[in-house]
Design a protein around this motif. Structure first.
Motif, PDB file in Angstrom:
ATOM      1  N   ALA A 242       0.879  -1.023   0.175  1.00  0.00           N
ATOM      2  CA  ALA A 242       0.078  -0.091   0.018  1.00  0.00           C
ATOM      3  C   ALA A 242       0.862   1.215  -0.009  1.00  0.00           C
ATOM      4  O   ALA A 242       2.107   1.251   0.705  1.00  0.00           O
ATOM      5  CB  ALA A 242      -0.751  -0.057   1.099  1.00  0.00           C
ATOM      6  N   PRO A 243       0.479   2.461  -0.628  1.00  0.00           N
ATOM      7  CA  PRO A 243       1.210   3.476  -0.541  1.00  0.00           C
ATOM      8  C   PRO A 243       1.408   4.134   0.563  1.00  0.00           C
ATOM      9  O   PRO A 243       0.402   4.019   1.715  1.00  0.00           O
ATOM     10  CB  PRO A 243       0.499   4.435  -1.538  1.00  0.00           C
ATOM     11  CG  PRO A 243      -0.878   3.917  -1.608  1.00  0.00           C
ATOM     12  CD  PRO A 243      -0.858   2.563  -1.425  1.00  0.00           C
ATOM     13  N   PRO A 244       2.452   5.183   1.021  1.00  0.00           N
ATOM     14  CA  PRO A 244       2.248   5.634   2.143  1.00  0.00           C
ATOM     15  C   PRO A 244       1.263   6.772   2.587  1.00  0.00           C
ATOM     16  O   PRO A 244       0.376   6.740   1.449  1.00  0.00           O
ATOM     17  CB  PRO A 244       3.631   6.701   2.293  1.00  0.00           C
ATOM     18  CG  PRO A 244       3.836   6.611   0.551  1.00  0.00           C
ATOM     19  CD  PRO A 244       3.400   5.531   0.021  1.00  0.00           C
ATOM     20  N   LEU A 245       1.006   7.227   3.617  1.00  0.00           N
ATOM     21  CA  LEU A 245      -0.034   8.146   4.193  1.00  0.00           C
ATOM     22  C   LEU A 245       0.290   9.648   3.646  1.00  0.00           C
ATOM     23  O   LEU A 245      -0.324  10.525   4.172  1.00  0.00           O
ATOM     24  CB  LEU A 245      -0.257   8.012   5.380  1.00  0.00           C
ATOM     25  CG  LEU A 245      -0.945   6.427   5.704  1.00  0.00           C
ATOM     26  CD1 LEU A 245      -1.087   6.500   7.195  1.00  0.00           C
ATOM     27  CD2 LEU A 245      -2.085   6.220   4.866  1.00  0.00           C
TER      28      LEU A 245
ATOM     29  N   ASN B  11       2.696  11.758  -5.559  1.00  0.00           N
ATOM     30  CA  ASN B  11       2.557  10.467  -5.651  1.00  0.00           C
ATOM     31  C   ASN B  11       1.165  10.116  -5.800  1.00  0.00           C
ATOM     32  O   ASN B  11       0.446  10.169  -4.629  1.00  0.00           O
ATOM     33  CB  ASN B  11       3.073   9.554  -4.343  1.00  0.00           C
ATOM     34  CG  ASN B  11       2.929   8.084  -4.492  1.00  0.00           C
ATOM     35  OD1 ASN B  11       2.091   7.658  -5.289  1.00  0.00           O
ATOM     36  ND2 ASN B  11       3.374   7.376  -3.744  1.00  0.00           N
ATOM     37  N   PRO B  12       0.473  10.153  -6.928  1.00  0.00           N
ATOM     38  CA  PRO B  12      -1.078  10.227  -7.051  1.00  0.00           C
ATOM     39  C   PRO B  12      -1.609   8.882  -6.385  1.00  0.00           C
ATOM     40  O   PRO B  12      -2.771   9.002  -5.876  1.00  0.00           O
ATOM     41  CB  PRO B  12      -1.077  10.120  -8.415  1.00  0.00           C
ATOM     42  CG  PRO B  12      -0.044  10.350  -9.108  1.00  0.00           C
ATOM     43  CD  PRO B  12       1.400  10.284  -8.085  1.00  0.00           C
ATOM     44  N   ALA B  13      -0.997   7.786  -6.081  1.00  0.00           N
ATOM     45  CA  ALA B  13      -1.742   6.692  -5.274  1.00  0.00           C
ATOM     46  C   ALA B  13      -1.820   6.841  -3.951  1.00  0.00           C
ATOM     47  O   ALA B  13      -2.425   6.163  -3.371  1.00  0.00           O
ATOM     48  CB  ALA B  13      -0.841   5.222  -5.714  1.00  0.00           C
ATOM     49  N   VAL B  14      -1.290   7.872  -3.462  1.00  0.00           N
ATOM     50  CA  VAL B  14      -1.631   8.208  -1.945  1.00  0.00           C
ATOM     51  C   VAL B  14      -2.980   8.443  -1.708  1.00  0.00           C
ATOM     52  O   VAL B  14      -3.365   8.030  -0.648  1.00  0.00           O
ATOM     53  CB  VAL B  14      -0.658   9.247  -1.316  1.00  0.00           C
ATOM     54  CG1 VAL B  14      -0.947   9.681  -0.120  1.00  0.00           C
ATOM     55  CG2 VAL B  14       0.851   8.775  -1.528  1.00  0.00           C
ATOM     56  N   VAL B  15      -3.532   9.350  -2.692  1.00  0.00           N
ATOM     57  CA  VAL B  15      -4.911   9.490  -2.285  1.00  0.00           C
ATOM     58  C   VAL B  15      -5.903   9.032  -3.255  1.00  0.00           C
ATOM     59  O   VAL B  15      -5.879   8.958  -4.421  1.00  0.00           O
ATOM     60  CB  VAL B  15      -5.008  11.057  -2.524  1.00  0.00           C
ATOM     61  CG1 VAL B  15      -6.504  11.737  -2.484  1.00  0.00           C
ATOM     62  CG2 VAL B  15      -4.056  12.213  -1.875  1.00  0.00           C
ATOM     63  N   GLY B  16      -6.793   8.293  -2.614  1.00  0.00           N
ATOM     64  CA  GLY B  16      -8.050   7.616  -3.419  1.00  0.00           C
ATOM     65  C   GLY B  16      -9.290   7.977  -3.153  1.00  0.00           C
ATOM     66  O   GLY B  16      -9.700   8.731  -1.938  1.00  0.00           O
ATOM     67  N   ALA B  17     -10.309   7.580  -3.925  1.00  0.00           N
ATOM     68  CA  ALA B  17     -11.444   8.055  -3.470  1.00  0.00           C
ATOM     69  C   ALA B  17     -12.056   7.556  -2.271  1.00  0.00           C
ATOM     70  O   ALA B  17     -11.823   6.341  -2.210  1.00  0.00           O
ATOM     71  CB  ALA B  17     -12.563   7.552  -4.755  1.00  0.00           C
ATOM     72  N   GLY B  18     -12.987   8.012  -1.495  1.00  0.00           N
ATOM     73  CA  GLY B  18     -13.222   7.553  -0.286  1.00  0.00           C
ATOM     74  C   GLY B  18     -12.310   7.928   0.787  1.00  0.00           C
ATOM     75  O   GLY B  18     -12.908   7.982   2.209  1.00  0.00           O
ATOM     76  N   ASP B  19     -11.147   8.496   0.472  1.00  0.00           N
ATOM     77  CA  ASP B  19     -10.177   8.937   1.732  1.00  0.00           C
ATOM     78  C   ASP B  19     -10.435  10.371   2.169  1.00  0.00           C
ATOM     79  O   ASP B  19     -11.159  11.033   1.635  1.00  0.00           O
ATOM     80  CB  ASP B  19      -8.662   9.085   1.108  1.00  0.00           C
ATOM     81  CG  ASP B  19      -8.307   7.607   0.607  1.00  0.00           C
ATOM     82  OD1 ASP B  19      -8.941   6.716   1.064  1.00  0.00           O
ATOM     83  OD2 ASP B  19      -6.976   7.605   0.054  1.00  0.00           O
ATOM     84  N   ALA B  20     -10.134  10.560   3.523  1.00  0.00           N
ATOM     85  CA  ALA B  20     -10.300  11.832   4.229  1.00  0.00           C
ATOM     86  C   ALA B  20      -8.913  12.333   4.390  1.00  0.00           C
ATOM     87  O   ALA B  20      -7.995  11.594   4.758  1.00  0.00           O
ATOM     88  CB  ALA B  20     -10.868  11.918   5.462  1.00  0.00           C
ATOM     89  N   ILE B  21      -8.630  13.373   3.661  1.00  0.00           N
ATOM     90  CA  ILE B  21      -7.269  14.219   3.749  1.00  0.00           C
ATOM     91  C   ILE B  21      -7.301  15.548   4.353  1.00  0.00           C
ATOM     92  O   ILE B  21      -8.111  16.201   4.390  1.00  0.00           O
ATOM     93  CB  ILE B  21      -6.644  14.322   2.513  1.00  0.00           C
ATOM     94  CG1 ILE B  21      -7.459  15.253   1.524  1.00  0.00           C
ATOM     95  CG2 ILE B  21      -6.648  12.738   1.656  1.00  0.00           C
ATOM     96  CD1 ILE B  21      -6.883  15.402   0.255  1.00  0.00           C
ATOM     97  N   ARG B  22      -5.831  15.791   4.892  1.00  0.00           N
ATOM     98  CA  ARG B  22      -5.827  17.046   5.428  1.00  0.00           C
ATOM     99  C   ARG B  22      -4.768  17.937   4.105  1.00  0.00           C
ATOM    100  O   ARG B  22      -3.801  17.297   4.081  1.00  0.00           O
ATOM    101  CB  ARG B  22      -4.819  17.178   6.868  1.00  0.00           C
ATOM    102  CG  ARG B  22      -4.563  18.455   7.198  1.00  0.00           C
ATOM    103  CD  ARG B  22      -3.547  18.435   8.217  1.00  0.00           C
ATOM    104  NE  ARG B  22      -3.935  17.676   9.472  1.00  0.00           N
ATOM    105  CZ  ARG B  22      -3.070  16.672   9.832  1.00  0.00           C
ATOM    106  NH1 ARG B  22      -1.856  16.368   9.062  1.00  0.00           N
ATOM    107  NH2 ARG B  22      -3.362  16.027  11.021  1.00  0.00           N
ATOM    108  N   VAL B  23      -5.325  19.021   3.822  1.00  0.00           N
ATOM    109  CA  VAL B  23      -4.511  19.645   2.885  1.00  0.00           C
ATOM    110  C   VAL B  23      -3.938  20.877   3.458  1.00  0.00           C
ATOM    111  O   VAL B  23      -4.647  21.871   3.998  1.00  0.00           O
ATOM    112  CB  VAL B  23      -5.158  19.921   1.673  1.00  0.00           C
ATOM    113  CG1 VAL B  23      -4.371  20.629   0.614  1.00  0.00           C
ATOM    114  CG2 VAL B  23      -5.711  18.833   1.083  1.00  0.00           C
ATOM    115  N   HIS B  24      -2.718  21.157   3.276  1.00  0.00           N
ATOM    116  CA  HIS B  24      -2.111  22.424   3.668  1.00  0.00           C
ATOM    117  C   HIS B  24      -1.864  23.310   2.657  1.00  0.00           C
ATOM    118  O   HIS B  24      -1.534  22.775   1.516  1.00  0.00           O
ATOM    119  CB  HIS B  24      -0.599  22.155   4.312  1.00  0.00           C
ATOM    120  CG  HIS B  24      -0.174  23.244   5.202  1.00  0.00           C
ATOM    121  ND1 HIS B  24       0.555  24.248   4.564  1.00  0.00           N
ATOM    122  CD2 HIS B  24      -0.140  23.589   6.409  1.00  0.00           C
ATOM    123  CE1 HIS B  24       0.978  25.245   5.403  1.00  0.00           C
ATOM    124  NE2 HIS B  24       0.407  25.027   6.696  1.00  0.00           N
TER     125      HIS B  24
END
Ligand code: SF4
Length: 386
Positions: free
Chosen positions: A2-5, A80-93
């Motif tokens: 799995a890709p990193p976070l 690294n586009p694989a880090v973020v997928g549909a359904g994920d919750a992310i913090r963006v700075h």
């Protein structure tokens, strides 16, 4: 693997750190998540009219590259586009730093409650630091509505989460309301639960939280040495009984290393004689991070050398109808009677395999290795199973 976070990208129009639920357009339009909290994933969707999205209230989009045509705030050009997928919750700075706080479909998702801790365990994989974690409480409360309600289990870890006190209760109550079918696996050293009033304050989440509490020995001298805190054993035992008296769910965790494995069988006996209320006992191989890495010479023992005692401990518990599991120990190091107790326990983004695993019949059921484990953390007994 799995890709990193974490990854980095570029932002336009994102002016402060924010949390978003990443969804494809079709899901976003029918989701329970309010549209103003959604980042619509338009990677490989040049056919969608960005102006129309702005008109229906989409606040921000995710694009593959820098198309330079969007009227909407956006995140784009992820390294690294694989880090973020549909359904994920992310913090963006605004700087472009992206952290995945919840990953849809991962084998483990965890909320990080605090870096502070009241213990200094010799093998701690996350060395503690003093901090005011009130911002983390606010962020967890903001994150919870972005987590899929179908997630079966959610970890809460630290540091020591119970140091948040009232803040942890608020998080667990909000989580219970938003995720009614989820179990919350709270990793705590249990010492603060020596205070009965603190345990009382968690009455509202009885049965929803599974308190996972490490006990490293059947005696105070060994446990307190490993925890590097005098009186820790007595406090943890008091905490365990206070939780049990109030019908809380409890897991006991035993970390396997040179300083603990000599008493494995006596530890199992201690648990089934004194704590039959424990619903699960987890025996865990070391994660070579943080203090564990620094203290390798003190802690390392080849799992092959403790595997017979480990097998005996889990079988003794099982014979007393107590549920026991082995985490982070590879299947080829265990005999046939112990293997049914082994779990795929390493979070997918932390796990890796060894060259020997390529031809192993058990590769799909083995826990594999921590990515952080170099050759000096590998057993001499690793070999493909037929
Ligand atoms: S060879 Fe690799 S996959 Fe097979 S049991 Fe050993 S560690 Fe697991």
């Amino acid at each position: 693997m799995a890709p990193p976070l974490h990854t980095r990208g570029s932002t336009d129009g994102i002016t402060s750190p924010r949390l978003f639920k990443v969804l494809r357009l079709e899901e976003a339009l029918g989701s329970h998540v309010p549209l103003d909290r959604v980042m619509v994933d338009l990677r490989s969707r040049s056919d969608v009219d960005r102006d129309a999205l702005q008109g229906i209230g989409v606040p921000v989009i995710l694009e593959e590259g820098n198309s330079d045509v969007s009227p909407l705030p956006r995140l784009h050009s992820l390294s690294n586009p694989a880090v973020v997928g549909a359904g994920d919750a992310i913090r963006v700075h605004p700087s472009g730093q992206v952290n995945v706080l919840y990953r849809r479909g991962a084998n483990a998702n965890t909320l990080f409650a605090t870096e502070a801790c009241n213990s200094r365990c010799l093998m701690c994989s996350q060395p503690p630091r003093d901090e005011d974690a009130s911002w983390r409480v606010a962020e967890m409360l903001e994150l919870l509505p972005l987590i899929d309600p179908t997630v079966p289990a959610l970890g809460i870890t630290g540091g020591e989460p119970t140091l948040l006190g009232e803040g942890l209760r608020l998080v667990l109550e909000a989580a219970s309301a938003l995720l009614p079918d989820t179990t919350f696996h709270v990793l705590t050293n249990g010492r603060t639960f020596a205070s009965a009033p603190l345990v009382d304050s968690f009455d509202s989440v009885t049965g929803r939280a599974l308190w996972a509490i490490p006990l490293y020995a059947d005696n105070a001298r060994d446990h307190d040495h490993i925890v590097q805190a005098g009186g820790a054993f007595a406090e943890t035992i008091d905490g365990l009984y206070n939780l049990a008296e109030r019908s809380h769910r409890i897991e006991v965790r035993f970390v396997l290393h040179r300083l603990t494995v000599g008493r494995l069988e006596r530890f199992a006996e201690f648990i089934y004689r004194n704590m039959p209320f424990v619903e699960h006992v987890a025996f865990m191989g070391l994660e070579p991070m943080g203090y564990a890495r620094m203290n390798r010479d003190l802690l390392w023992i080849d799992p092959l050398d403790y595997a017979p005692a480990l097998g005996e401990a889990v079988r003794r518990l099982s014979q007393r109808r107590m549920r026991a599991s082995i985490y982070n120990v590879q299947l080829c190091l265990l005999d046939g009677r112990s293997r049914p107790f082994a779990r795929q326990s390493i979070s997918d983004w932390k796990s890796a395999s060894a060259p020997e695993c390529a031809n192993c019949a058990a590769i799909d059921s083995c826990c594999g290795f921590f990515r952080s484990a170099g050759p000096q953390w590998r057993s001499r007994g690793i070999q493909p199973l037929p």
